[in-house]
Design an enzyme around this catalytic site. Structure first.
Site, PDB file in Angstrom:
ATOM      1  N   ASP A   1      -1.635 -14.701   4.926  1.00  0.00           N
ATOM      2  CA  ASP A   1      -0.256 -14.223   4.862  1.00  0.00           C
ATOM      3  C   ASP A   1      -0.161 -12.889   5.613  1.00  0.00           C
ATOM      4  O   ASP A   1      -0.811 -11.920   5.235  1.00  0.00           O
ATOM      5  CB  ASP A   1       0.105 -14.028   3.385  1.00  0.00           C
ATOM      6  CG  ASP A   1       1.589 -13.937   3.176  1.00  0.00           C
ATOM      7  OD1 ASP A   1       2.305 -13.434   4.057  1.00  0.00           O
ATOM      8  OD2 ASP A   1       2.045 -14.365   2.092  1.00  0.00           O
ATOM      9  N   ASP A   2       0.610 -12.860   6.700  1.00  0.00           N
ATOM     10  CA  ASP A   2       0.806 -11.613   7.461  1.00  0.00           C
ATOM     11  C   ASP A   2      -0.453 -11.157   8.202  1.00  0.00           C
ATOM     12  O   ASP A   2      -0.652  -9.965   8.425  1.00  0.00           O
ATOM     13  CB  ASP A   2       1.219 -10.437   6.539  1.00  0.00           C
ATOM     14  CG  ASP A   2       2.629 -10.535   6.023  1.00  0.00           C
ATOM     15  OD1 ASP A   2       3.307 -11.523   6.333  1.00  0.00           O
ATOM     16  OD2 ASP A   2       3.045  -9.607   5.298  1.00  0.00           O
TER      17      ASP A   2
ATOM     18  N   CYS B   1       7.521 -14.842   6.112  1.00  0.00           N
ATOM     19  CA  CYS B   1       6.769 -15.864   5.372  1.00  0.00           C
ATOM     20  C   CYS B   1       7.490 -17.186   5.160  1.00  0.00           C
ATOM     21  O   CYS B   1       7.051 -18.218   5.620  1.00  0.00           O
ATOM     22  CB  CYS B   1       6.361 -15.354   3.994  1.00  0.00           C
ATOM     23  SG  CYS B   1       5.862 -13.650   3.907  1.00  0.00           S
TER      24      CYS B   1
ATOM     25  N   ASP C   1       0.954 -17.215   8.327  1.00  0.00           N
ATOM     26  CA  ASP C   1       2.374 -17.554   8.489  1.00  0.00           C
ATOM     27  C   ASP C   1       3.032 -16.753   9.604  1.00  0.00           C
ATOM     28  O   ASP C   1       3.804 -17.269  10.394  1.00  0.00           O
ATOM     29  CB  ASP C   1       3.144 -17.437   7.164  1.00  0.00           C
ATOM     30  CG  ASP C   1       2.830 -16.174   6.396  1.00  0.00           C
ATOM     31  OD1 ASP C   1       2.178 -15.272   6.943  1.00  0.00           O
ATOM     32  OD2 ASP C   1       3.253 -16.084   5.224  1.00  0.00           O
ATOM     33  N   ASN C   2       2.733 -15.462   9.674  1.00  0.00           N
ATOM     34  CA  ASN C   2       3.302 -14.620  10.738  1.00  0.00           C
ATOM     35  C   ASN C   2       2.361 -13.451  10.966  1.00  0.00           C
ATOM     36  O   ASN C   2       1.467 -13.190  10.155  1.00  0.00           O
ATOM     37  CB  ASN C   2       4.705 -14.115  10.358  1.00  0.00           C
ATOM     38  CG  ASN C   2       4.746 -13.476   8.991  1.00  0.00           C
ATOM     39  OD1 ASN C   2       5.151 -14.122   8.011  1.00  0.00           O
ATOM     40  ND2 ASN C   2       4.311 -12.240   8.890  1.00  0.00           N
TER      41      ASN C   2
END
Ligand SMILES: *[C@@H]1O[C@H](CO)[C@@H](O)[C@H](O)[C@H]1NC(C)=O
Ligand SMILES: *[C@@H]1O[C@H](CO)[C@@H](O)[C@H](O)[C@H]1NC(C)=O
Ligand SMILES: *[C@@H]1O[C@H](CO)[C@@H](O)[C@H](O)[C@H]1NC(C)=O
Ligand SMILES: *[C@@H]1O[C@H](CO)[C@@H](O)[C@H](O)[C@H]1NC(C)=O
Length: 575
Positions: A38-39, A74, A327-328
């Site tokens: 995540d991130d 997200c 996700d990003n």
């Protein structure tokens, strides 16, 4: 010669099913394991601090260096991954209702039309542990339960981002708090348990482990709905918390001092261009924040090894594809931004994607891919028959042969879009050049386009740090050139392409030039730059614009929708 062009709605283009091309594999369909962080950044070196990821996945597979998330936050990004559609087609564009979050995902019908169901139809058993979507909570976890999972153990809001107070929810059982335990370690045990279940069932399986690291730690006691903007004052998104055993690591490491690191001159567009230079105090904090991220990733690194070791012990590693992504992306101090995502800079959108598997060669590639390509890739690995209709992506080449062929045929563009706010994380907020501290998150709705080929690399900027905005502004230099041509020739081509990609559907997302040039003779920006189209592109009447800056995808506010269509050199006779 006169060029005549007509208009057609990009929406009207047909959404024919992508051709399904089953993989050649043995009797048994391969297993698929996805590790989704995540991130996680690609541009601040996070990957170099994960030796086990390197040993077990990078050194055994292909690193897709030009892989992009298309909406850098997200929930919209995850909705894209698990449905194979861009955010403008899922209409899950935010992390919370009314424009996003799990309730919006369900309301749009995706809980009945997404990857786990398509895989079950293809004979797979399906497993998931970790963060699924934002606003998937201790209240709504069972109304309805996410569909399509053989067995699952989800992290739930408002405790999703609490590294030391996670709440998990297994199958049909009520949520369980794990106060005082380390979230990623709890998740690792759950992932290993699901793997044991999967192997026992005997069917080919799909397993996702989605830890929250290296996302900020969010203290639930101060958590409010950012949908209302100003309420964000109360939110504390602090540095991620590592496991105790990793807290001492990397004491001297700092954020890489790249050209766009806290630059002397403002850069970017809109509110970003108004940001003050960050002070030494803020930079010191940001370096601390950065180290915390690297430390928090260590437990993920161990999870990677834990999964690989178990797959090996079961004797199934050779028949398993392992996909590692996030996700990003993330920025800290680039363009004077405090920690966060949501921007269209490379830091936020160009994300790690590494795949190892039966026919995946060892190495790296710059072929272009995006998150909407992951579902088609997985469907293809699974030889799935259902799920192909309306997908906005195409399978990512995996084998040596496919990788080679794609160099000639694969798309070079990525559609980048965002609705909502730019949310500053960490203890310092944004400070603008007028000395005003922005305690809330500024409006940040935009559309952009990324175009990459061996001979050009564009996103309305060409320099690696993306400091120079080429888009015509007050300081626009008409004599500036791009690709050896005046900007005035290149920008209309990019604008015309963006007009298609911003509202593309299925096939037109994969081949947007076909909307502008239905004759099929233009596949790339290079093709479109042919001087014979100069007249056509300079006469295009409407550019991409918003009529109103909304926090969601409100069609009436999105300006012109119709793409210009080139009718041919002898256009008059065709009208
Ligand atoms: C941890 O979460 C539980 C709910 O699952 C809550 O009751 C408790 O107060 C939380 N503890 C802390 C320290 O935030
Ligand atoms: C969250 O913040 C509150 C108020 O500042 C504090 O009392 C509490 O300990 C924090 N909880 C966690 C889990 O960090
Ligand atoms: C941000 O967007 C909201 C919703 O469209 C609008 O009400 C507000 O005025 C905008 N703020 C700024 C500073 O543009
Ligand atoms: C997207 O969802 C929002 C919120 O429900 C809605 O107002 C909007 O019309 C939807 N957009 C499209 C293009 O369907």
């Amino acid at each position: 010669m006169k060029f005549i062009y007509g208009l057609s709605l990009a929406f009207a283009a047909s959404a024919t099913a992508l051709e399904q091309q089953p993989l050649q594999h043995g009797d048994k369909q391969p297993n698929i394991v996805v590790i989704l962080t995540d991130d996680q950044d690609l541009h601040m070196d996070s990957i170099s601090y994960m030796p086990l990821l390197k040993k077990h996945i990078i050194d055994q597979g292909t690193f897709y260096k030009s892989h992009y998330c298309t909406t850098a936050i997200c929930c919209p990004s995850r909705a894209t991954i698990w449905t194979g559609r861009n955010a403008h087609n899922t209409n899950v564009t935010d992390v919370f209702p009314p424009y996003g979050g799990y309730p919006k995902f369900v309301a749009q019908g995706w809980n009945q039309n997404w990857l786990p169901l398509w895989l079950q139809d293809a004979g797979y058993s399906t497993f998931y542990t970790g963060k699924l979507f934002n606003a998937h909570t201790v209240e709504n976890w069972n109304s309805p339960h996410p569909s399509g999972w053989t067995s699952s153990d989800f992290l739930l809001d408002p405790h999703t981002y609490q590294y030391l107070n996670a709440t998990f929810q297994r199958n049909d059982r009520p949520p369980v708090s794990h106060e005082g335990e380390y979230s990623t370690d709890v998740l690792a045990e759950k992932a290993y348990g699901l793997l044991d279940e999967a192997v026992k069932l005997g069917a080919p399986f799909f397993l996702t482990a989605a830890p929250v690291a290296p996302h900020s730690d969010v203290n639930a006691s101060t958590f409010v709905n950012p949908g209302t903007g100003e309420d964000l004052k109360g939110i504390i998104m602090q540095a991620p918390i590592p496991a105790d055993r990793h807290k001492h690591l990397f004491p001297d490491v700092k954020i890489p001092r790249t050209a766009n690191f806290n630059p002397d001159k403002p850069s970017g567009a809109s509110w970003i261009k108004r940001l003050d230079k960050l002070s030494d105090t803020v930079i010191e904090y940001n370096d601390h924040f950065y180290r915390r991220r690297l430390q928090a990733l260590q437990a993920v690194d161990e999870l990677v090894e834990g999964l690989i070791t178990r797959l090996e012990d079961y004797g199934i590693l050779d028949n398993t594809y392992i996909i590692y992504s996030t996700d990003n992306g993330y920025h800290i101090s680039q363009h004077r931004l405090n920690p966060g995502k949501e921007c269209s800079f490379e830091e936020d959108i160009n994300v790690p994607l590494i795949i190892r598997g039966p026919d995946v060669p060892i190495g790296e590639t710059n072929i272009v891919s995006a998150h909407a390509d992951l579902a088609p890739t997985i469907l293809k690995i699974a030889s799935a028959k259902w799920g192909w209709d309306g997908l906005d992506g195409s399978p990512i080449p995996l084998s040596e042969k496919e990788l080679e062929a794609s160099k000639r045929s694969r798309q070079e563009h990525v559609n980048v879009e965002f609705w909502g706010r730019g949310i500053p994380e960490g203890i310092y907020r944004f400070s603008l050049d007028d000395g005003k501290v922005v305690a809330y998150a500024p409006n940040n709705t935009y559309k952009s386009l990324r175009v990459i080929s061996p001979s050009y690399n564009l996103q309305y900027t060409t320099d690696p740090g993306q400091l120079n905005n080429l888009y015509p502004t007050s300081n626009f230099l008409p004599e500036q050139t791009l690709l050896g041509l005046p900007l005035s020739k290149v920008l209309p081509r990019l604008d015309a392409l963006l007009m298609v990609t911003k509202s593309c559907k299925a096939k037109t997302c994969v081949d947007p030039w076909s909307v502008i040039h239905p004759a099929g003779n233009v596949k790339t920006l290079g093709d479109a730059l042919n001087p014979r189209f100069d007249g056509f592109y300079t006469e295009i009447a409407e550019n991409v614009r918003f009529d109103k800056c909304e926090l969601g995808y409100i069609l009436e506010s999105e300006g012109p929708q119709a793409a210009a269509v080139f009718q041919g050199d002898s256009g008059e006779s065709e009208l």
